[in-house]
Design a protein around this motif. Structure first.
Motif, PDB file in Angstrom:
ATOM      1  N   SER A  88      -4.861  14.252 -14.646  1.00  0.00           N
ATOM      2  CA  SER A  88      -4.355  13.267 -15.611  1.00  0.00           C
ATOM      3  C   SER A  88      -3.337  12.343 -14.940  1.00  0.00           C
ATOM      4  N   LYS A  89      -2.517  12.944 -14.068  1.00  0.00           N
ATOM      5  CA  LYS A  89      -1.552  12.123 -13.316  1.00  0.00           C
ATOM      6  C   LYS A  89      -2.298  11.158 -12.397  1.00  0.00           C
ATOM      7  N   PHE A  90      -3.322  11.691 -11.763  1.00  0.00           N
ATOM      8  CA  PHE A  90      -4.069  10.909 -10.782  1.00  0.00           C
ATOM      9  C   PHE A  90      -4.683   9.666 -11.429  1.00  0.00           C
ATOM     10  N   LEU A  91      -5.243   9.880 -12.611  1.00  0.00           N
ATOM     11  CA  LEU A  91      -5.885   8.761 -13.304  1.00  0.00           C
ATOM     12  C   LEU A  91      -4.870   7.676 -13.651  1.00  0.00           C
ATOM     13  N   LYS A  92      -3.707   8.130 -14.125  1.00  0.00           N
ATOM     14  CA  LYS A  92      -2.658   7.159 -14.485  1.00  0.00           C
ATOM     15  C   LYS A  92      -2.274   6.305 -13.285  1.00  0.00           C
ATOM     16  N   GLN A 113       4.300  12.649  -5.158  1.00  0.00           N
ATOM     17  CA  GLN A 113       5.541  12.185  -5.786  1.00  0.00           C
ATOM     18  C   GLN A 113       5.167  11.262  -6.953  1.00  0.00           C
ATOM     19  N   ALA A 114       4.329  11.811  -7.857  1.00  0.00           N
ATOM     20  CA  ALA A 114       3.698  10.996  -8.896  1.00  0.00           C
ATOM     21  C   ALA A 114       4.707  10.250  -9.775  1.00  0.00           C
ATOM     22  N   ASP A 115       5.758  10.930 -10.191  1.00  0.00           N
ATOM     23  CA  ASP A 115       6.708  10.266 -11.100  1.00  0.00           C
ATOM     24  C   ASP A 115       7.423   9.111 -10.408  1.00  0.00           C
ATOM     25  N   PHE A 116       7.859   9.387  -9.188  1.00  0.00           N
ATOM     26  CA  PHE A 116       8.535   8.342  -8.407  1.00  0.00           C
ATOM     27  C   PHE A 116       7.590   7.153  -8.186  1.00  0.00           C
ATOM     28  N   LEU A 117       6.355   7.506  -7.872  1.00  0.00           N
ATOM     29  CA  LEU A 117       5.370   6.465  -7.590  1.00  0.00           C
ATOM     30  C   LEU A 117       5.117   5.615  -8.833  1.00  0.00           C
ATOM     31  N   MET A 118       4.928   6.275  -9.972  1.00  0.00           N
ATOM     32  CA  MET A 118       4.665   5.537 -11.221  1.00  0.00           C
ATOM     33  C   MET A 118       5.830   4.627 -11.581  1.00  0.00           C
ATOM     34  N   THR A 129       0.843  -1.185   0.000  1.00  0.00           N
ATOM     35  CA  THR A 129       0.000   0.000   0.000  1.00  0.00           C
ATOM     36  C   THR A 129       0.885   1.244   0.000  1.00  0.00           C
ATOM     37  N   PHE A 130       0.567   2.164  -0.883  1.00  0.00           N
ATOM     38  CA  PHE A 130       1.294   3.438  -0.892  1.00  0.00           C
ATOM     39  C   PHE A 130       0.424   4.469  -0.210  1.00  0.00           C
ATOM     40  N   SER A 131       0.965   5.020   0.867  1.00  0.00           N
ATOM     41  CA  SER A 131       0.216   6.004   1.630  1.00  0.00           C
ATOM     42  C   SER A 131       1.137   7.196   1.869  1.00  0.00           C
ATOM     43  N   GLY A 132       0.727   8.050   2.783  1.00  0.00           N
ATOM     44  CA  GLY A 132       1.580   9.213   2.998  1.00  0.00           C
ATOM     45  C   GLY A 132       1.310   9.858   4.323  1.00  0.00           C
TER      46      GLY A 132
END
Lengths: 254, 696
Positions: free
Chosen positions: A120-124, A93-98, A84-87
């Motif tokens: 758009s990031k969120f959907l990805k 940190q969208a790029d790192f997460l992707m 699980t990725f939480s915070g």
């Protein structure tokens, strides 16, 4: 490759999805909820715990983090668990997460999010994970701004977007006494949930953690909610619970 | 949950009201014995007989399982000179009565004492050897004495107008138990009688196995329902909590009343789990009493619902069940020379040591190797050479010291078991061989704990890493800092604690050193074993977690260690059995299980559990029980040996230290056993508290 900042990795996290899970807490959050029980999660950069003098926040490359998590692949497999990725807010940190997610495609992943992220990031990201835990806090935008520091408009748009893409979703509602547990707010939240095309897999009602303020001092911060009651309003919560169950929503009281 | 009657019985026991029936025995028997030319076999039989004769029978009108110990003390029945005369005097040899082993109660239930006595008498006719005659006569008179005490209970029950108990004592322990109820009464009575014979820390073994035929038959024939069986079992468990203050142990609660559940059948290795396995767990969970301490044997095929029931019991915070992994334990026992059938029938001694009921007379707790000391002394020696540090020499010296420690334990604390003719009845082939079980039992090995392994390995890797990064001068600084107890070197200490690899974090470097230490220990154990007495290397700590760091503990000759290279200060306790060092940052429970899976448990087989303190919040969460059960499966899957899960809130312990009077019934796991927190010596209270401050 984008580096990420992680403030904790919790093994055997019990409330963050199915099976045995490891939860990665990414540092930094666009919101500043007054009831936040992880104040060290709010700033993106590493900071020092003034009480223990220990640094909070560790830098990882996506492959370092993926490799660390992969050592538990066997336990994830047989317990039907995962990561699980939480915070903080992981999508900050969208790029790192992707990039990290792209290295873990064979493992069940959950995103635990406040929903505040460029759409758009969120959907990805939401499409890259197997399950989304989506927090809903306050229905009224003014109150949302007052207590979290940000408008809820983007959050609600994102929720609608995930709904339209039929992303598997849990909705999580923190019951903060006198703030989110009011009859007005719960009614507002009910209307939001009701308006969704797809019923969420489950709606989790999360009790307020009375120890929430414990860590603020360690990071030179002040906890403001010192005078709210320990327990949420039973009447309004019970009404909300019944409202949801009568409309065939799957609800879990935490 | 339970009837009013049982609740009252439970309160009666918890308030120690049974103590009101106690009186002292004077020592005139000792004078009698002084004049008699008795050997120890006869002395043991004599004292049991005297105890049985002086015991008052106490039966309450509404109880269904009887026995209370009424005599406070067992009078002296031998003097050191008696022992010397009979067994000779040898330096380092220590004699003790039967303890820390497990009688086979199946022998009692299937035969009854009368038939066993007849067997004794028939053997008696066959022999002409004086020593054998004395032994068999002593067994026969012991049995008779116990039967007479049972007769006394029968009469007392009649007087108390308790026909049910009177009927029970008419049948058991004289005849084979025919019902579940009779079985329970027989075991309660005979186990208590064994304590009257000056034995201690006797386990109950595989209770769900030997009681099952009786239970099954009662259920099948409609004699009792499952609920009635549960009520009886509960009363039996309550009865096991009486008298325990009279039992010997390091601390109150350390009385060895362990029960083993689950596992496999000795004959074919198929699952031995039955309804009684569940029932016993349920009763323990509902009663929440210290005794008996529950152990559960598991493997990859253990049913989920059984594991989940085990977790429900864990949730009660009693510190049990303790889990043993059959897939690891049984092959290790076989490798050590135990027959496959016996290995499949294993139980645990007072804490965690694997033994065979009715066949093992091993001394499983002869002493402890201190890993931190071995590493520390090797480091000191290596640093005596000017300007050079040789890693190979360092490793050799560690192993050499472990060997010295083991040798010392073997020669300076050679514990021999004194005869006990009555206890011998419950050991296989003792009567047939016409010898006391202490002299003829099938297995007579020695168990030695391996204590402080996490601190030892952490210190070892800290030394190696310091050498790697800072060279000899770095080691010199480390040595000076350590010997100054880190005074003036606080920064270095923080660095050692926070930045060095640690056992418990699934760190390959640290885990390799953990494995190295245990491999050394296993090698040494093999080297120093002989055919009749093998050394069983273990991973437990028992009370050594405090004894090994306290120079005042002079009665234990095990070497004491001051501050260590892992940053541990002088006097700070070692971690318990298999658990990460205190106060370090631990990644979590999955890493802990992974770290400890590196140990070669086919050679480290005396027992000693991975010990994990869990936060009570585990059980507040969704599917907490189910997930905990999965965690236990993971423990099996990675090939670990033994697991202890403890759940308690540290704040409750702090409150109990401040207000002991309010927490008299608070139960905690101390090491291989659970005890009342407020009855522990402060040093143990502190250790338990420190452990619970670092829940995972």
């Amino acid at each position: 490759m984008t580096n990420g900042i992680v403030f904790d990795i919790k093994e055997f996290a019990l409330n963050d999805g199915p099976g045995i899970r490891v939860t990665v807490f990414l540092k930094g959050c666009p919101l500043t909820c007054k009831w936040c029980h992880n104040p060290e999660s709010q700033k993106h950069q590493p900071e020092t715990n003034q009480k223990t003098n220990r640094l909070c926040g560790k830098i990882y490359t996506p492959s370092e983090l993926a490799e660390h998590l992969r050592q538990f692949q066997d336990v994830f497999a047989f317990s039907e668990g995962g990561i699980t990725f939480s915070g903080g807010e992981p999508t900050l940190q969208a790029d790192f997460l992707m990039e990290t997610l792209s290295l873990l495609t064979d493992i069940h992943t959950t995103l635990d999010t406040c929903g505040y992220c460029e759409s758009s990031k969120f959907l990805k990201i939401a499409q890259a994970v197997n399950l989304v835990y989506f927090d809903l806090k306050l229905a009224d935008d003014t109150l949302h701004q007052k207590y979290t520091g940000m408008s809820n408009r983007l959050i609600l748009e994102n929720l609608k977007m995930l709904d339209e893409h039929n992303i598997p979703l849990h909705i999580r509602i923190p019951l903060i006494p006198t703030i989110t547990d009011t009859a007005d707010n719960l009614n507002g939240l009910f209307n939001i949930i009701k308006s969704l095309k797809h019923s969420p897999i489950r709606i989790d009602l999360l009790p307020y953690n009375i120890c929430a303020g414990g860590k603020y001092e360690n990071y030179g911060m002040t906890y403001e909610l010192t005078t709210i009651p320990n327990e949420p309003n039973q009447t309004s919560v019970q009404h909300f619970y019944e409202q949801l169950t009568q409309n065939n929503f799957n609800v879990m009281k935490g | 949950m339970f009837s009013e009657r049982l609740t009252q019985l439970r309160d009666f026991t918890q308030q120690r009201q049974y103590q009101q029936f106690r009186t002292e025995i004077d020592n005139h028997y000792t004078k009698l014995l002084d004049k008699a030319d008795y050997n120890f076999v006869q002395r043991s039989a004599f004292i049991l007989k005297e105890m049985c004769q002086t015991e008052d029978a106490v039966v309450f009108p509404d109880e269904r399982i009887s026995f209370i110990r009424t005599k406070q003390n067992i009078p002296f029945y031998f003097k050191p000179k008696n022992i010397e005369k009979e067994f000779g005097k040898k330096k380092g040899v220590v004699y003790d009565t039967f303890h820390n082993i497990c009688p086979d109660y199946e022998i009692l239930l299937t035969n009854g004492l009368e038939k066993l006595r007849e067997e004794v008498l028939s053997e008696r006719k066959k022999t002409k050897k004086r020593s054998e005659k004395i032994f068999l006569d002593s067994v026969a008179s012991s049995i008779l004495a116990v039967l007479q005490l049972a007769e006394k209970y029968h009469k007392a029950a009649l007087i108390a107008n308790n026909q049910e108990v009177a009927d029970l004592f008419n049948r058991v322990p004289r005849y084979p138990a025919q019902t579940f109820h009779e079985g329970l009464q027989a075991i309660r009575f005979v186990s208590a009688a064994l304590y009257l014979a000056d034995t201690y820390q006797l386990g109950f073994g595989r209770m769900d196995q030997y009681l099952y035929p009786l239970y099954e038959n009662d259920i099948k024939t409609g004699k009792i329902s499952r609920e009635e069986a549960k009520e009886l079992l509960a009363e039996f468990f309550i009865s096991l909590n009486k008298d325990t203050d009279l039992y010997r142990g390091v601390q109150q609660g350390d009385n060895g009343q362990s029960v083993m559940l689950g596992g496999c059948k000795p004959a074919d290795g198929t699952s031995a789990v039955n309804d009684l396995t569940y029932l016993i767990l349920e009763v323990s969970k509902d009663l929440k009493l210290i005794d008996p301490k529950i152990n559960l044997r598991i493997d990859s095929n253990t049913p989920d619902d059984l594991l989940e029931l085990g977790c429900e019991l864990t949730k009660c915070g009693l510190g049990f069940p303790q889990y043993s992994n059959d897939e690891v334990v049984i092959p290790a026992l076989v490798k050590k020379g135990y027959s496959l059938e016996d290995a499949r029938n294993y139980t645990v001694a007072a804490c965690w040591e694997f033994i065979i009921p009715g066949k093992g007379m091993e001394v499983v707790n002869q002493g402890a190797v201190s890993f931190p000391y071995a590493v520390d002394i090797a480091f000191e020696k290596c640093m005596q050479k000017n300007n050079s540090f040789n890693i190979d020499t360092f490793r050799k010296l560690i192993k050499q010291n472990i060997k010295e420690q083991v040798k010392k334990i073997i020669s300076n604390r050679d514990i021999r078991t004194l005869p006990c003719p009555f206890a011998s009845v419950f050991f296989h082939d003792s009567i047939q061989q016409r010898k006391d079980a202490s002299q003829c039992a099938k297995y007579n090995n020695i168990g030695i704990h391996g204590a402080g392994s996490a601190n030892g390995a952490d210190a070892l890797i800290a030394i190696l890493k310091t050498f790697e990064t800072k060279g000899f001068s770095g080691l010199k600084e480390l040595l000076t800092a350590k010997n100054a107890n880190f005074k003036g070197y606080e920064k270095l200490r923080t660095y050692l604690q926070d930045e060095m690899p640690k056992v418990g974090n699934a760190d390959t470097d640290a885990d390799n050193e953990l494995k190295f230490l245990f491999d050394c220990f296993a090698d040494v154990a093999d080297e120093l074993s002989n055919k009749h007495k093998k050394i069983r290397a273990g991973s437990g700590s028992a009370m050594f977690y405090v004894w090994l760091v306290d120079p005042n503990m002079t009665w234990a000759f095990e070497p004491k260690v001051n501050a260590t290279a892992d940053g541990r200060l002088s006097g700070e306790a070692l971690s318990t059995s298999l658990a990460p060092s205190h106060g370090i940052k631990v990644n979590g429970v999955l890493s802990v299980l992974k770290s400890y899976s590196v140990i070669d448990y086919s050679r480290i087989m005396n027992g000693g559990p991975i010990t994990i303190e869990l936060s009570p919040s585990v059980f507040h969460s969704e599917d907490g029980i189910k997930k905990l059960a999965q965690l236990i499966k993971y423990f099996v899957k990675v090939g670990n040996q033994q697991l202890q899960l403890n759940v308690l809130d540290a704040s409750v312990l702090e409150e109990a230290i401040a207000h002991p009077e309010k927490h008299r019934n608070l139960i905690v796991r101390v090491w291989g056993w659970s005890g009342y927190f407020t009855e522990l010596a402060p040093v143990y209270q502190q250790h338990v508290l420190n452990r619970h401050k670092y829940t995972l």
